[in-house]
Design a protein around this motif. Structure first.
Motif, short mmCIF file in Angstrom:
data_model
loop_
_atom_site.label_atom_id
_atom_site.label_comp_id
_atom_site.label_asym_id
_atom_site.label_seq_id
_atom_site.Cartn_x
_atom_site.Cartn_y
_atom_site.Cartn_z
N ALA A 17 -47.68 62.90 30.18
CA ALA A 17 -49.06 63.12 29.73
C ALA A 17 -49.44 62.01 28.74
N THR A 18 -48.52 61.65 27.86
CA THR A 18 -48.82 60.60 26.87
C THR A 18 -48.84 59.23 27.55
N MET A 19 -47.80 58.92 28.29
CA MET A 19 -47.73 57.56 28.88
C MET A 19 -48.82 57.35 29.92
N GLY A 20 -49.13 58.42 30.65
CA GLY A 20 -50.18 58.30 31.66
C GLY A 20 -51.55 58.07 31.05
N SER A 21 -51.70 58.49 29.77
CA SER A 21 -53.01 58.33 29.13
C SER A 21 -53.16 56.97 28.46
N ILE A 22 -52.04 56.22 28.36
CA ILE A 22 -52.11 54.90 27.72
C ILE A 22 -52.29 53.84 28.81
N LYS A 23 -53.47 53.28 28.84
CA LYS A 23 -53.76 52.28 29.87
C LYS A 23 -53.44 50.89 29.32
N PRO A 24 -52.69 50.08 30.07
CA PRO A 24 -52.45 48.72 29.59
C PRO A 24 -53.77 47.99 29.47
N GLY A 25 -53.97 47.31 28.37
CA GLY A 25 -55.30 46.74 28.16
C GLY A 25 -55.30 45.42 27.43
N ASP A 26 -56.52 44.98 27.16
CA ASP A 26 -56.79 43.70 26.52
C ASP A 26 -56.20 43.69 25.09
N PRO A 27 -55.27 42.80 24.80
CA PRO A 27 -54.64 42.82 23.47
C PRO A 27 -55.59 42.45 22.33
N THR A 28 -56.74 41.84 22.67
CA THR A 28 -57.69 41.52 21.58
C THR A 28 -58.43 42.76 21.11
N ASP A 29 -58.40 43.82 21.93
CA ASP A 29 -59.09 45.07 21.58
C ASP A 29 -58.29 45.81 20.51
N PRO A 30 -58.90 46.17 19.38
CA PRO A 30 -58.14 46.81 18.29
C PRO A 30 -57.52 48.15 18.70
N GLY A 31 -58.01 48.77 19.78
CA GLY A 31 -57.47 50.06 20.20
C GLY A 31 -56.30 49.95 21.16
N THR A 32 -55.97 48.74 21.62
CA THR A 32 -54.91 48.57 22.63
C THR A 32 -53.52 48.72 22.00
N VAL A 33 -52.71 49.55 22.63
CA VAL A 33 -51.31 49.74 22.23
C VAL A 33 -50.39 48.95 23.16
N CYS A 34 -50.74 49.00 24.44
CA CYS A 34 -49.90 48.40 25.49
C CYS A 34 -50.63 47.21 26.09
N GLY A 35 -50.20 46.01 25.76
CA GLY A 35 -50.79 44.80 26.32
C GLY A 35 -50.02 44.36 27.55
N PRO A 36 -50.07 43.07 27.86
CA PRO A 36 -49.36 42.57 29.04
C PRO A 36 -47.89 42.27 28.72
#
Ligand code: NAD
Length: 488
Positions: free
Chosen positions: A315-334
């Protein structure tokens, strides 16, 4: 000063910014796959000049004996890095793909601040200790134990936390009186080159004391390990490369300090808040796309509640979408590169072949066709003997493993070639601490305690390395011990 301009990609050799004899190589933004620009490409002759400069600075100047100068220079380096922290932040996000939020801690600002600890340690360090008078073999003698620098340090570093690792070597090595040749990873040359440029242009660190040699050729790093003019190798990277460095260094019996890989366990005891613990484990496995040596990538949970734990983690990992590292809300980048992404994907494919299932994730995100992204993935249905539970994947991947009580949980956690870190969660603090005490690892978090700090030594047991980085122990890695015996 523009850290992202060409000047920031020069080599630093003997106090001067110079171009690489092998030309240049590209450095890539892993979130966009765009070439950011070029870095200086050193060859063997450049490395030879850097080692010679470091040797001369150690042998022919008072750097190793002038503690006041060193303390001042290391604080100056901290201060100039702080002044340029916003440029360094953008550079780090672009080159490393590091999520912006992490640059406020271990990815950038933490290690800059920690240079102060290295300077303070050198300032207050008991360099000479009186061992007292004695008459060994009947000869009256006054004995002193002197601590002094090892000499020329070859620092070889990886790409995942480049500032943390470069500065956690440079700070104590310099404060202790050594000179350094830093050979950073080919994936993150600009992070190191920018520090080199700031050293050359804004500090009083004498020429040759710090040399920064970027190269896309791993064998240029191997030269450091083999060279008789280098007294010590301080290496952080994979266990396989650490083994190769050790073999190369054996020819000259140089000191080798190794910070290597990990496959750390997050142990949940049967009295713990299972959903909370599983969710926390899942969250930490996603940070910086799991590219941390000490990330707990095995979630070890009570067998009776295995399915519940898998569901909570998913439930937690599925809700974390890999995203743009410049975005302050991103936890998981490339991930750092196509090579690393393909390596992680090959482990996900292996998990299926081994009989595992994905509770979430399992491949590249459908909504991202550029950037080296992988979906946060929970692997279920495998035991600790599966290769995906034993080998370091270095991606946002968590394998959930069942245990049959505290003894079994300790057995599973310790049943690994690695021994870097671990976590224990349990409602009874004494019981959780007792389990933590039995883990064969260098750092352990109990119920959310944080071990990362300038004064806390970090390092691994078993094939996770030897020696410690940070803390007073991390400073002392860079010291020799001499006994001076004066007849009286
Ligand atoms: P890597 O081992 O591939 O490379 C690390 C460095 O070694 C790079 O600078 C590389 O150019 C250099 N190198 C490669 N081959 C060499 C050789 N034969 N001789 C000398 N130098 C050589 O590691 P990586 O892929 O850059 O980084 C990821 C690895 O680092 C993971 O295994 C991770 O666990 C580990 N790591 C460990 C810690 C720790 O503190 N324990 C911290 C961060 C990363």
């Amino acid at each position: 000063m523009a850290l992202l301009a060409d000047r920031g990609s020069d080599l630093l050799i003997d106090g001067k910014m110079v171009s690489g004899s092998a030309g240049t190589f590209g450095t890539i933004n892993p979130a966009t796959e765009e070439v950011l620009g070029t870095a200086a490409n050193a060859d063997a002759a450049d490395m030879d000049r850097a080692i010679e400069a470091a040797r001369r600075a150690f042998d022919d100047t008072d750097w190793s004996r002038n503690t006041g100068l060193r303390v001042r220079c290391v604080r100056q380096l901290r201060d100039v890095l702080r002044e340029h922290v916003e440029e360094l932040r953008e550079l780090t996000i672009a080159e490393v793909g590091a999520p912006r939020m992490l640059t406020a801690s271990a990815q950038l600002e933490g290690p800059i601040d920690d240079l102060g600890f290295a300077a303070d340690t050198a300032e207050s360090y008991p360099w000479n200790q009186d061992l007292g008078e004695a008459s060994p073999m009947g000869i009256a003698t006054r004995r002193t134990i002197a601590r002094e620098a090892v000499g020329v340090v070859g620092a070889i570093t990886p790409w995942n936390f480049p500032h943390q690792i470069n500065l956690a070597k440079l700070g104590p090595a310099l404060a202790a009186g050594n000179t350094v040749v830093l050979k950073p990873a080919p994936d993150t040359p600009w992070c190191a080159a920018a520090v080199g440029q700031l050293i050359a242009e804004h500090t009083d660190i004498p020429p040759g004391v710090v040399n920064v040699v970027t190269s896309d050729d791993h064998s240029v790093g191997a030269l450091l390990a083999k060279d008789p003019r280098v007294d010590m190798i301080s290496f952080t990277g994979s266990t396989a490369t650490g083994r190769s460095v050790s073999i190369d260094a054996a020819g000259t019996i140089k000191r080798v300090f190794l910070e290597l890989g990990g496959k750390s366990a997050f142990v949940v005891l049967d009295d713990a808040d299972l959903a909370g613990a599983a969710s926390m484990s899942a969250f930490t496995a996603c940070m910086h796309a799991g590219q941390g040596c000490a990330v707990t990538t095995r979630l070890v949970v009570p067998r009776a509640r295995y399915d519940e734990a898998v569901a909570a983690a998913a439930a937690t990992m599925g809700s974390i979408k890999p995203g743009d590292p410049t975005d302050p809300g991103t936890v998981c980048g490339p991930l750092i590169s196509a090579r690393q992404r393909d390596r992680v994907q090959s482990y996900l494919d292996l998990a299926v072949r081994e009989g595992g299932t994905f509770a979430c994730g399992g491949g590249r995100p459908a909504d991202r066709d550029t950037g080296f992204f992988i979906e946060p993935t929970v692997i279920a249905g495998l035991g600790n003997d599966a290769r995906v539970a034993r080998e370091e994947i270095f991606g946002p991947v968590l394998t959930v493993i069942a245990h049959d009580g505290d003894d079994d949980a300790v057995r599973i956690a310790n049943d690994s070639p690695y021994g870097l870190s671990g976590t224990v969660f349990g409602a009874d603090p004494a019981r959780a601490a007792a389990v933590a005490a039995r883990l064969r690892v260098g750092t352990v978090n109990v119920n959310g305690g944080v071990w990362y700090s300038a004064d806390a030594p970090f390092g691994g047991y078993k094939q996770s390395g030897n020696g410690r980085e940070m803390g007073v122990a991390g400073f002392e890695e860079y010291l020799e011990t001499k006994v001076i015996a004066e007849a009286i």
